[in-house]
Design an enzyme around this catalytic site. Sequence first.
Site, PDB file in Angstrom:
ATOM      1  N   LYS A 197      20.212  13.930 -10.017  1.00 44.27           N
ATOM      2  CA  LYS A 197      20.563  13.589  -8.639  1.00 44.27           C
ATOM      3  C   LYS A 197      20.117  14.711  -7.700  1.00 44.27           C
ATOM      4  O   LYS A 197      20.668  15.813  -7.732  1.00 44.27           O
ATOM      5  CB  LYS A 197      22.074  13.387  -8.477  1.00 44.27           C
ATOM      6  CG  LYS A 197      22.379  12.793  -7.108  1.00 44.27           C
ATOM      7  CD  LYS A 197      23.815  12.944  -6.687  1.00 44.27           C
ATOM      8  CE  LYS A 197      24.124  14.255  -6.037  1.00 44.27           C
ATOM      9  NZ  LYS A 197      23.435  14.506  -4.774  1.00 44.27           N
ATOM     10  N   GLU A 271      24.462  27.043 -12.021  1.00 45.52           N
ATOM     11  CA  GLU A 271      23.687  28.051 -11.267  1.00 45.52           C
ATOM     12  C   GLU A 271      24.227  28.025  -9.854  1.00 45.52           C
ATOM     13  O   GLU A 271      23.969  27.085  -9.101  1.00 45.52           O
ATOM     14  CB  GLU A 271      22.194  27.679 -11.267  1.00 45.52           C
ATOM     15  CG  GLU A 271      21.551  27.613 -12.649  1.00 45.52           C
ATOM     16  CD  GLU A 271      21.243  28.983 -13.212  1.00 45.52           C
ATOM     17  OE1 GLU A 271      21.411  29.998 -12.510  1.00 45.52           O
ATOM     18  OE2 GLU A 271      20.839  29.059 -14.383  1.00 45.52           O
ATOM     19  N   CYS A 305      19.406  31.275  -3.211  1.00 47.58           N
ATOM     20  CA  CYS A 305      20.592  31.774  -3.900  1.00 47.58           C
ATOM     21  C   CYS A 305      20.454  33.259  -4.214  1.00 47.58           C
ATOM     22  O   CYS A 305      21.425  33.996  -4.187  1.00 47.58           O
ATOM     23  CB  CYS A 305      20.798  30.988  -5.189  1.00 47.58           C
ATOM     24  SG  CYS A 305      19.316  30.888  -6.184  1.00 47.58           S
ATOM     25  N   GLU A 402      28.552  34.179   1.111  1.00 53.91           N
ATOM     26  CA  GLU A 402      27.170  33.695   1.162  1.00 53.91           C
ATOM     27  C   GLU A 402      26.956  32.868   2.441  1.00 53.91           C
ATOM     28  O   GLU A 402      27.655  31.892   2.671  1.00 53.91           O
ATOM     29  CB  GLU A 402      26.895  32.814  -0.064  1.00 53.91           C
ATOM     30  CG  GLU A 402      25.447  32.372  -0.150  1.00 53.91           C
ATOM     31  CD  GLU A 402      25.201  31.393  -1.297  1.00 53.91           C
ATOM     32  OE1 GLU A 402      25.973  30.430  -1.434  1.00 53.91           O
ATOM     33  OE2 GLU A 402      24.221  31.594  -2.035  1.00 53.91           O
TER      34      GLU A 402
HETATM   35  P1  NAD Z   1      26.388  21.946  -2.864  1.00 53.81           P
HETATM   36  O1  NAD Z   1      27.237  22.486  -3.963  1.00 53.81           O
HETATM   37  O2  NAD Z   1      27.052  21.492  -1.633  1.00 53.81           O
HETATM   38  O3  NAD Z   1      25.540  20.717  -3.394  1.00 53.81           O
HETATM   39  C1  NAD Z   1      24.707  20.815  -4.524  1.00 53.81           C
HETATM   40  C2  NAD Z   1      24.564  19.445  -5.148  1.00 53.81           C
HETATM   41  O4  NAD Z   1      25.827  19.032  -5.653  1.00 53.81           O
HETATM   42  C3  NAD Z   1      24.119  18.353  -4.180  1.00 53.81           C
HETATM   43  O5  NAD Z   1      23.236  17.490  -4.860  1.00 53.81           O
HETATM   44  C4  NAD Z   1      25.416  17.647  -3.843  1.00 53.81           C
HETATM   45  O6  NAD Z   1      25.254  16.306  -3.469  1.00 53.81           O
HETATM   46  C5  NAD Z   1      26.163  17.736  -5.160  1.00 53.81           C
HETATM   47  N1  NAD Z   1      27.621  17.678  -5.066  1.00 53.81           N
HETATM   48  C6  NAD Z   1      28.418  17.933  -3.999  1.00 53.81           C
HETATM   49  N2  NAD Z   1      29.713  17.758  -4.342  1.00 53.81           N
HETATM   50  C7  NAD Z   1      29.741  17.393  -5.649  1.00 53.81           C
HETATM   51  C8  NAD Z   1      30.773  17.103  -6.580  1.00 53.81           C
HETATM   52  N3  NAD Z   1      32.060  17.156  -6.234  1.00 53.81           N
HETATM   53  N4  NAD Z   1      30.432  16.790  -7.840  1.00 53.81           N
HETATM   54  C9  NAD Z   1      29.148  16.766  -8.223  1.00 53.81           C
HETATM   55  N5  NAD Z   1      28.115  17.022  -7.390  1.00 53.81           N
HETATM   56  C10 NAD Z   1      28.406  17.341  -6.114  1.00 53.81           C
HETATM   57  O7  NAD Z   1      25.307  23.073  -2.606  1.00 53.81           O
HETATM   58  P2  NAD Z   1      24.120  23.051  -1.542  1.00 53.81           P
HETATM   59  O8  NAD Z   1      24.697  23.382  -0.219  1.00 53.81           O
HETATM   60  O9  NAD Z   1      23.304  21.816  -1.695  1.00 53.81           O
HETATM   61  O10 NAD Z   1      23.192  24.235  -2.070  1.00 53.81           O
HETATM   62  C11 NAD Z   1      23.365  25.534  -1.707  1.00 53.81           C
HETATM   63  C12 NAD Z   1      24.059  26.320  -2.803  1.00 53.81           C
HETATM   64  O11 NAD Z   1      23.284  26.258  -4.006  1.00 53.81           O
HETATM   65  C13 NAD Z   1      24.166  27.776  -2.460  1.00 53.81           C
HETATM   66  O12 NAD Z   1      25.448  28.248  -2.754  1.00 53.81           O
HETATM   67  C14 NAD Z   1      23.130  28.436  -3.364  1.00 53.81           C
HETATM   68  O13 NAD Z   1      23.366  29.774  -3.644  1.00 53.81           O
HETATM   69  C15 NAD Z   1      23.175  27.569  -4.565  1.00 53.81           C
HETATM   70  N6  NAD Z   1      21.950  27.706  -5.374  1.00 53.81           N
HETATM   71  C16 NAD Z   1      22.019  28.391  -6.564  1.00 53.81           C
HETATM   72  C17 NAD Z   1      20.866  28.577  -7.334  1.00 53.81           C
HETATM   73  C18 NAD Z   1      20.929  29.327  -8.629  1.00 53.81           C
HETATM   74  O14 NAD Z   1      19.974  29.232  -9.407  1.00 53.81           O
HETATM   75  N7  NAD Z   1      21.994  30.080  -8.919  1.00 53.81           N
HETATM   76  C19 NAD Z   1      19.649  28.047  -6.896  1.00 53.81           C
HETATM   77  C20 NAD Z   1      19.612  27.357  -5.684  1.00 53.81           C
HETATM   78  C21 NAD Z   1      20.778  27.189  -4.939  1.00 53.81           C
END
Ligand code: NAD
Length: 493
Positions: A197, A271, A305, A402
Amino acid sequence: MSKKKTTPAQVNFATDWSYAPAPESKDHVRLQNRYELFIGGKFTTPKSGRYFDTINPGTEKKLAEVAEANDEDVNIAVVAARRAYENVWSIMPAAERGKYIYRIARAIQERAREFSVIESMDGGKPIRESRDVDVPLAAAHFFYYAGWADKMDYVAPGKKVRPLGVAGQIIPWNFPLLMAAWKIAPAIAAGNTVVLKPAETTPLTALKLAEVMQEAGLPDGVVNIITGAGTTGAALVNHPGIRKIAFTGSTEVGKIIQRSIAGTEKKYTLELGGKAANIIFEDAAIDQAVEGIVNGIFFNQGHVCCAGSRLFVQESVADIVIRKLKDRMETLIVGDPLDKNTDIGAINSKEQLNKIRQYIKIGINEGGECYQSSCQLPSSGFFHRPVLFTNVAQSSRIVQEEIFGPVLAVQTFRTVEEAIEKANNIPYGLSGGVWTDKGSKIFKVTSQIRAGVIWANTYNKFDPTSPFGGYKESGVGREGGLHGVMPYVEVYS
Ligand code: NAD
């Protein structure tokens, strides 16, 4: 007769010279008005009957509408993946599996321009980055893991491994195609099938990748791509047919996932967020370090990230580093993501732009000194100037939390020990950077900072062979390299 002296015209390089626009063409990109779910090798209408818009954050205009998967759609996708796992993929000779994955890698390369333009249109990142980083690295991941497919007998010496079944994979919006590659390539190389997804603001390159799966002749149901927001993600996480969850996203959602699968036999890798320290010692090559700081925090608008969002400068060189940094920030071009001159593109969404603005207010209210470059911003779209905060405390929220935007918090230090102590005093532990002329200092700092990745005299270098992942609230498990295969297999004797 004396010649009349003429004064040479004064050129102010900061204002008199600017680049002519150099937009990348969109002519070769074919976008549909509506995208369906990709299940069992076909694009199918959602049982939910619902669709949502995906927009271009650089123009605020709608690009397409995308299907929203509900519980029933998620179930259909998981069943399709299970069928493909049992009937085709897990019993296929491993070398044959590898051939499909090589084909996917080649098809991404062939369609690289299309992928880069769509990535920049849907997500807002500068075309130079999607063209030179995201898309080549996505292809490189498929190439690399294609090579692992027939070498699974060697991943755990002396033991045997077998695939798990269906993996549920959820990715964020900051590197949409690249994150899809990080997830899909190791999973299918190891013999699993997947339901992926993408994030709700950036689904288009994952759906283009679905077309690549068809082109590559990948057996139906090995890769399924379903779109939707958090509720769709939660339905995938909680589906009993899923054997492994691979999640990249916020720490907040990572914790929800961890809680909801506790007590089940689902394996997981998370991650999550980061707040990296980029540490500049007085013996560093200052100009190179300044470039590293700029790359560390302003790459991809700071939506990274592992962004070097906390800068630690040794006190003796703080003034010169900050002056050079401000000068360099003035030269950064913020604007049209499709323009090849652009350094900082569009913020991914209105919501994220508001979050960044909110944090800047918090920083100022906490007593931080805020510097923003004076560049022009486009009149429409979600844009933000690069920002630098000085006079911040270790306890400031803009130091601890962050932001995920082009905002750098600068602190100073006197000794190596102080730099290490401050760098570690944070809930996250994903990445870091150290800049010094001394190898011994590099060893000391890198061995004492609790972070999954630390770069020395460089920043943001990625390679599919190299594991990536966090400590503390930055997550659990590693992606990339051999480490990236292990979460997708069961080891037995
Ligand atoms: P987010 O957690 O809001 O969303 C990430 C994904 O999870 C989206 O596809 C979203 O639709 C889905 N999601 C949201 N709520 C959910 C739930 N309850 N259950 C399952 N899935 C759900 O994050 P974001 O704002 O899209 O991305 C930014 C974050 O991602 C930042 O914190 C960043 O640091 C992190 N990130 C980490 C890495 C890494 O490798 N550590 C890499 C890229 C981004």
